[in-house]
Design a protein around this motif. Structure first.
Motif, PDB file in Angstrom:
ATOM      1  N   PRO A 246       6.774  27.123  59.842  1.00  0.00           N
ATOM      2  CA  PRO A 246       7.563  28.026  58.879  1.00  0.00           C
ATOM      3  C   PRO A 246       8.936  28.212  58.359  1.00  0.00           C
ATOM      4  O   PRO A 246       9.412  28.430  58.052  1.00  0.00           O
ATOM      5  CB  PRO A 246       6.633  27.739  57.328  1.00  0.00           C
ATOM      6  N   ALA A 247       7.845  29.820  58.679  1.00  0.00           N
ATOM      7  CA  ALA A 247       9.060  30.930  58.650  1.00  0.00           C
ATOM      8  C   ALA A 247      10.422  30.384  59.438  1.00  0.00           C
ATOM      9  O   ALA A 247      11.345  31.688  58.847  1.00  0.00           O
ATOM     10  CB  ALA A 247       8.093  32.073  58.993  1.00  0.00           C
TER      11      ALA A 247
ATOM     12  N   ALA B 207       8.015  17.218  70.225  1.00  0.00           N
ATOM     13  CA  ALA B 207       7.109  17.600  68.878  1.00  0.00           C
ATOM     14  C   ALA B 207       7.370  18.580  67.914  1.00  0.00           C
ATOM     15  O   ALA B 207       7.130  17.889  66.037  1.00  0.00           O
ATOM     16  CB  ALA B 207       5.110  18.038  68.840  1.00  0.00           C
ATOM     17  N   PHE B 208       7.507  19.861  67.959  1.00  0.00           N
ATOM     18  CA  PHE B 208       7.883  20.674  67.035  1.00  0.00           C
ATOM     19  C   PHE B 208       9.231  20.306  65.980  1.00  0.00           C
ATOM     20  O   PHE B 208       8.943  20.002  64.370  1.00  0.00           O
ATOM     21  CB  PHE B 208       9.369  21.908  68.059  1.00  0.00           C
ATOM     22  N   CYS B 209      10.130  18.952  66.836  1.00  0.00           N
ATOM     23  CA  CYS B 209      11.168  17.956  66.323  1.00  0.00           C
ATOM     24  C   CYS B 209      11.132  17.218  64.729  1.00  0.00           C
ATOM     25  O   CYS B 209      11.010  17.491  63.838  1.00  0.00           O
ATOM     26  CB  CYS B 209      12.676  17.712  66.951  1.00  0.00           C
ATOM     27  N   VAL B 210      10.027  16.717  65.501  1.00  0.00           N
ATOM     28  CA  VAL B 210       9.401  15.438  64.686  1.00  0.00           C
ATOM     29  C   VAL B 210       8.187  16.282  63.206  1.00  0.00           C
ATOM     30  O   VAL B 210       9.128  15.573  62.157  1.00  0.00           O
ATOM     31  CB  VAL B 210       8.733  14.851  65.383  1.00  0.00           C
ATOM     32  N   ARG B 211       7.878  17.263  63.602  1.00  0.00           N
ATOM     33  CA  ARG B 211       6.875  18.176  63.265  1.00  0.00           C
ATOM     34  C   ARG B 211       7.513  18.682  61.922  1.00  0.00           C
ATOM     35  O   ARG B 211       7.458  18.687  60.398  1.00  0.00           O
ATOM     36  CB  ARG B 211       5.771  18.438  62.965  1.00  0.00           C
TER      37      ARG B 211
ATOM     38  N   LEU C 190      13.305  21.263  58.027  1.00  0.00           N
ATOM     39  CA  LEU C 190      14.692  22.014  57.909  1.00  0.00           C
ATOM     40  C   LEU C 190      16.243  21.285  57.626  1.00  0.00           C
ATOM     41  O   LEU C 190      16.301  20.232  56.711  1.00  0.00           O
ATOM     42  CB  LEU C 190      14.670  21.879  59.731  1.00  0.00           C
ATOM     43  N   ARG C 191      17.341  22.052  57.670  1.00  0.00           N
ATOM     44  CA  ARG C 191      18.504  21.609  56.532  1.00  0.00           C
ATOM     45  C   ARG C 191      19.992  22.132  57.797  1.00  0.00           C
ATOM     46  O   ARG C 191      19.870  23.074  57.985  1.00  0.00           O
ATOM     47  CB  ARG C 191      18.853  22.290  55.782  1.00  0.00           C
ATOM     48  N   ALA C 192      19.840  20.724  58.392  1.00  0.00           N
ATOM     49  CA  ALA C 192      21.167  20.833  58.922  1.00  0.00           C
ATOM     50  C   ALA C 192      21.875  19.653  59.518  1.00  0.00           C
ATOM     51  O   ALA C 192      20.899  18.632  59.253  1.00  0.00           O
ATOM     52  CB  ALA C 192      20.656  21.330  60.723  1.00  0.00           C
TER      53      ALA C 192
END
Length: 247
Positions: free
Chosen positions: A136-137, A161-165, A170-172
Protein backbone atom coordinates in the motif's frame (compact mmCIF):
# COMPACT_ATOMS: atom_id res chain seq x y z
CA UNK A 1 -1.92 -5.47 -33.38
CA UNK A 2 1.52 -4.28 -34.42
CA UNK A 3 4.18 -3.03 -32.01
CA UNK A 4 3.74 0.46 -33.39
CA UNK A 5 0.00 0.35 -32.76
CA UNK A 6 0.55 -0.97 -29.22
CA UNK A 7 2.98 1.85 -28.45
CA UNK A 8 0.57 4.45 -29.75
CA UNK A 9 -2.34 3.02 -27.78
CA UNK A 10 -0.39 2.87 -24.51
CA UNK A 11 1.89 5.89 -24.69
CA UNK A 12 0.56 8.14 -27.45
CA UNK A 13 -1.02 11.55 -27.09
CA UNK A 14 -4.51 10.06 -26.72
CA UNK A 15 -3.52 7.25 -24.34
CA UNK A 16 -4.83 6.94 -20.78
CA UNK A 17 -3.02 8.92 -18.08
CA UNK A 18 -2.64 8.85 -14.31
CA UNK A 19 -5.63 11.19 -14.05
CA UNK A 20 -7.95 8.61 -15.60
CA UNK A 21 -8.26 6.43 -12.51
CA UNK A 22 -7.56 2.72 -11.99
CA UNK A 23 -5.13 1.54 -14.67
CA UNK A 24 -5.49 -0.91 -17.48
CA UNK A 25 -3.37 -4.04 -17.14
CA UNK A 26 -1.12 -5.37 -19.91
CA UNK A 27 0.47 -8.78 -19.34
CA UNK A 28 3.04 -10.57 -21.48
CA UNK A 29 2.68 -14.21 -22.48
CA UNK A 30 5.46 -16.56 -23.54
CA UNK A 31 6.17 -20.27 -23.29
CA UNK A 32 6.86 -20.13 -19.56
CA UNK A 33 3.59 -18.33 -18.92
CA UNK A 34 1.65 -20.68 -21.16
CA UNK A 35 2.94 -23.69 -19.24
CA UNK A 36 2.45 -21.97 -15.88
CA UNK A 37 -1.20 -21.31 -16.72
CA UNK A 38 -1.78 -25.08 -16.61
CA UNK A 39 -0.40 -25.85 -13.17
CA UNK A 40 -0.81 -22.53 -11.37
CA UNK A 41 -4.48 -21.65 -10.97
CA UNK A 42 -3.81 -18.29 -9.31
CA UNK A 43 -1.55 -17.21 -12.18
CA UNK A 44 -4.16 -18.30 -14.72
CA UNK A 45 -6.88 -16.35 -12.92
CA UNK A 46 -4.70 -13.23 -12.76
CA UNK A 47 -3.80 -13.56 -16.44
CA UNK A 48 -7.50 -13.50 -17.31
CA UNK A 49 -7.87 -10.18 -15.48
CA UNK A 50 -5.64 -8.38 -17.97
CA UNK A 51 -7.09 -5.84 -20.36
CA UNK A 52 -4.46 -6.84 -22.89
CA UNK A 53 -2.22 -9.91 -23.24
CA UNK A 54 0.54 -9.60 -25.83
CA UNK A 55 2.71 -12.25 -27.47
CA UNK A 56 6.11 -11.95 -25.85
CA UNK A 57 7.21 -15.29 -27.32
CA UNK A 58 7.82 -15.89 -31.05
CA UNK A 59 6.52 -19.50 -30.88
CA UNK A 60 3.06 -18.08 -30.10
CA UNK A 61 3.23 -15.95 -33.24
CA UNK A 62 4.43 -18.87 -35.38
CA UNK A 63 1.65 -21.13 -34.07
CA UNK A 64 -0.97 -18.49 -34.85
CA UNK A 65 0.35 -18.19 -38.42
CA UNK A 66 0.36 -21.93 -39.06
CA UNK A 67 -2.75 -23.04 -37.20
CA UNK A 68 -5.19 -20.12 -37.58
CA UNK A 69 -6.52 -17.82 -40.22
CA UNK A 70 -6.16 -14.81 -37.89
CA UNK A 71 -2.44 -14.71 -37.12
CA UNK A 72 -0.85 -12.42 -34.57
CA UNK A 73 0.57 -9.43 -36.47
CA UNK A 74 4.04 -9.68 -34.94
CA UNK A 75 5.86 -10.58 -31.76
CA UNK A 76 5.91 -7.85 -29.15
CA UNK A 77 8.89 -8.90 -27.05
CA UNK A 78 8.68 -6.92 -23.83
CA UNK A 79 12.18 -5.48 -24.17
CA UNK A 80 11.36 -4.22 -27.67
CA UNK A 81 8.00 -2.89 -26.49
CA UNK A 82 9.75 -1.08 -23.64
CA UNK A 83 11.82 0.89 -26.15
CA UNK A 84 8.81 1.40 -28.44
CA UNK A 85 6.81 3.00 -25.64
CA UNK A 86 9.76 5.08 -24.43
CA UNK A 87 10.22 6.57 -27.88
CA UNK A 88 6.53 7.45 -28.14
CA UNK A 89 6.24 8.62 -24.52
CA UNK A 90 9.01 11.17 -24.84
CA UNK A 91 7.02 12.76 -27.66
CA UNK A 92 3.60 12.60 -25.98
CA UNK A 93 4.79 13.58 -22.49
CA UNK A 94 3.72 10.32 -20.84
CA UNK A 95 5.86 9.32 -17.85
CA UNK A 96 7.28 6.03 -16.56
CA UNK A 97 7.63 4.42 -13.15
CA UNK A 98 10.08 1.49 -12.89
CA UNK A 99 9.28 -1.10 -10.22
CA UNK A 100 11.43 -4.20 -9.91
CA UNK A 101 14.91 -5.64 -10.13
CA UNK A 102 17.79 -4.98 -7.79
CA UNK A 103 18.58 -1.39 -6.86
CA UNK A 104 21.64 -1.47 -9.11
CA UNK A 105 19.78 -2.85 -12.13
CA UNK A 106 16.83 -0.52 -11.60
CA UNK A 107 19.13 2.50 -11.32
CA UNK A 108 21.18 1.54 -14.39
CA UNK A 109 18.03 0.93 -16.41
CA UNK A 110 16.73 4.40 -15.54
CA UNK A 111 20.06 5.97 -16.50
CA UNK A 112 20.16 4.11 -19.80
CA UNK A 113 16.62 5.22 -20.60
CA UNK A 114 17.53 8.84 -19.96
CA UNK A 115 20.58 8.51 -22.21
CA UNK A 116 18.55 6.99 -25.04
CA UNK A 117 15.42 9.10 -24.62
CA UNK A 118 16.43 12.47 -23.09
CA UNK A 119 12.90 13.89 -23.18
CA UNK A 120 11.35 10.89 -21.41
CA UNK A 121 10.17 11.68 -17.89
CA UNK A 122 10.88 8.94 -15.36
CA UNK A 123 8.52 9.88 -12.55
CA UNK A 124 10.00 7.43 -10.08
CA UNK A 125 11.55 4.05 -9.50
CA UNK A 126 12.30 1.49 -6.82
CA UNK A 127 13.69 -2.02 -6.56
CA UNK A 128 11.56 -5.13 -6.42
CA UNK A 129 12.50 -6.30 -2.94
CA UNK A 130 9.61 -5.59 -0.59
CA UNK A 131 7.00 -7.42 1.45
CA UNK A 132 3.32 -7.61 0.74
CA UNK A 133 2.71 -5.45 3.81
CA UNK A 134 4.68 -2.64 2.13
CA UNK A 135 2.58 -2.65 -1.03
CA UNK A 136 0.00 0.00 0.00
CA UNK A 137 2.80 2.45 0.79
CA UNK A 138 4.53 1.64 -2.50
CA UNK A 139 1.28 2.25 -4.39
CA UNK A 140 0.87 5.59 -2.61
CA UNK A 141 4.44 6.49 -3.61
CA UNK A 142 3.73 5.58 -7.23
CA UNK A 143 0.52 7.61 -7.24
CA UNK A 144 2.32 10.61 -5.77
CA UNK A 145 4.84 10.45 -8.63
CA UNK A 146 2.04 11.00 -11.16
CA UNK A 147 3.41 8.27 -13.46
CA UNK A 148 1.24 7.43 -16.45
CA UNK A 149 2.81 4.04 -17.21
CA UNK A 150 4.01 1.67 -14.49
CA UNK A 151 6.46 -1.09 -15.48
CA UNK A 152 6.41 -4.02 -13.04
CA UNK A 153 9.39 -6.37 -13.24
CA UNK A 154 8.92 -8.90 -10.46
CA UNK A 155 8.89 -12.11 -12.53
CA UNK A 156 6.05 -14.55 -13.11
CA UNK A 157 3.74 -15.16 -11.26
CA UNK A 158 4.54 -12.43 -8.72
CA UNK A 159 4.20 -9.47 -11.07
CA UNK A 160 0.75 -10.50 -12.32
CA UNK A 161 -0.42 -11.06 -8.75
CA UNK A 162 0.93 -7.65 -7.68
CA UNK A 163 -0.85 -5.88 -10.54
CA UNK A 164 -4.23 -7.50 -9.97
CA UNK A 165 -4.05 -7.17 -6.19
CA UNK A 166 -3.11 -3.50 -6.27
CA UNK A 167 -5.06 -2.30 -9.26
CA UNK A 168 -7.72 -0.62 -7.06
CA UNK A 169 -4.99 1.32 -5.23
CA UNK A 170 -3.14 2.62 -8.28
CA UNK A 171 -3.75 5.66 -10.45
CA UNK A 172 -2.11 5.35 -13.85
CA UNK A 173 -2.95 4.85 -17.48
CA UNK A 174 -1.34 1.42 -17.80
CA UNK A 175 0.44 -1.10 -15.62
CA UNK A 176 2.64 -3.39 -17.73
CA UNK A 177 4.48 -6.53 -16.61
CA UNK A 178 8.04 -6.77 -17.88
CA UNK A 179 9.89 -9.64 -16.17
CA UNK A 180 13.65 -9.18 -16.51
CA UNK A 181 13.35 -6.31 -18.99
CA UNK A 182 15.26 -3.89 -16.77
CA UNK A 183 18.27 -6.21 -16.92
CA UNK A 184 18.27 -6.20 -20.72
CA UNK A 185 18.02 -2.42 -20.88
CA UNK A 186 20.76 -2.02 -18.25
CA UNK A 187 22.98 -4.44 -20.17
CA UNK A 188 23.33 -7.19 -17.57
CA UNK A 189 21.44 -9.68 -19.81
CA UNK A 190 22.11 -10.20 -23.52
CA UNK A 191 19.53 -10.63 -26.29
CA UNK A 192 19.82 -13.56 -28.68
CA UNK A 193 20.95 -12.94 -32.28
CA UNK A 194 18.10 -11.67 -34.46
CA UNK A 195 17.88 -14.91 -36.45
CA UNK A 196 17.27 -16.88 -33.25
CA UNK A 197 14.60 -14.39 -32.16
CA UNK A 198 12.86 -14.68 -35.55
CA UNK A 199 12.98 -18.48 -35.45
CA UNK A 200 11.50 -18.69 -31.96
CA UNK A 201 14.77 -19.98 -30.50
CA UNK A 202 15.65 -17.13 -28.14
CA UNK A 203 14.84 -19.38 -25.18
CA UNK A 204 17.71 -21.69 -26.20
CA UNK A 205 20.15 -18.77 -26.24
CA UNK A 206 19.01 -17.69 -22.80
CA UNK A 207 19.25 -21.21 -21.42
CA UNK A 208 22.78 -21.67 -22.76
CA UNK A 209 24.06 -18.26 -21.60
CA UNK A 210 22.42 -18.47 -18.15
CA UNK A 211 22.17 -22.22 -17.44
CA UNK A 212 22.09 -22.05 -13.65
CA UNK A 213 19.18 -19.62 -13.61
CA UNK A 214 17.20 -20.79 -16.63
CA UNK A 215 18.03 -24.37 -17.70
CA UNK A 216 15.56 -26.04 -15.34
CA UNK A 217 12.84 -23.51 -16.17
CA UNK A 218 13.05 -23.99 -19.91
CA UNK A 219 13.53 -27.77 -19.77
CA UNK A 220 10.36 -28.11 -17.70
CA UNK A 221 8.16 -25.49 -19.38
CA UNK A 222 9.10 -25.49 -23.08
CA UNK A 223 7.91 -29.05 -23.92
CA UNK A 224 4.54 -28.40 -22.28
CA UNK A 225 4.26 -24.99 -23.97
CA UNK A 226 4.87 -26.50 -27.42
CA UNK A 227 2.31 -29.22 -26.74
CA UNK A 228 -0.26 -26.64 -25.67
CA UNK A 229 0.41 -24.55 -28.78
CA UNK A 230 -0.09 -27.59 -30.97
CA UNK A 231 -3.25 -28.87 -29.27
CA UNK A 232 -5.00 -25.68 -28.17
CA UNK A 233 -4.26 -23.09 -30.84
CA UNK A 234 -7.51 -22.46 -32.70
CA UNK A 235 -9.70 -19.75 -34.18
CA UNK A 236 -11.59 -17.44 -31.84
CA UNK A 237 -15.32 -17.31 -32.43
CA UNK A 238 -16.73 -13.91 -33.47
CA UNK A 239 -18.30 -13.60 -30.02
CA UNK A 240 -15.00 -14.30 -28.26
CA UNK A 241 -13.22 -11.79 -30.49
CA UNK A 242 -15.76 -9.09 -29.64
CA UNK A 243 -15.39 -9.83 -25.92
CA UNK A 244 -11.58 -9.69 -26.21
CA UNK A 245 -11.61 -6.29 -27.95
CA UNK A 246 -14.11 -4.92 -25.43
CA UNK A 247 -11.99 -5.71 -22.39
Amino acid sequence: MSRQALAGMMAGASSATAADGPPRLAFDLNGQGLAMSVWNGDYRSNLLMADLVHADGQPLVIASRILTGTPIAERSATTDMFHDLAAVAQQSGRSFYLLGGTEEVNRDCARKLQDLYPALRIAGRRDGFFSRAEEPAICAEINASGADIIWVGLGKPNEQAFCVRNRPLLRAGWVITCGGCFNFVAGTYRRAPQWMQDAGLEWIFRMVTRPRQLAWRYLTTSPLAFLLLLLRTHECSPTAQRQTHAR
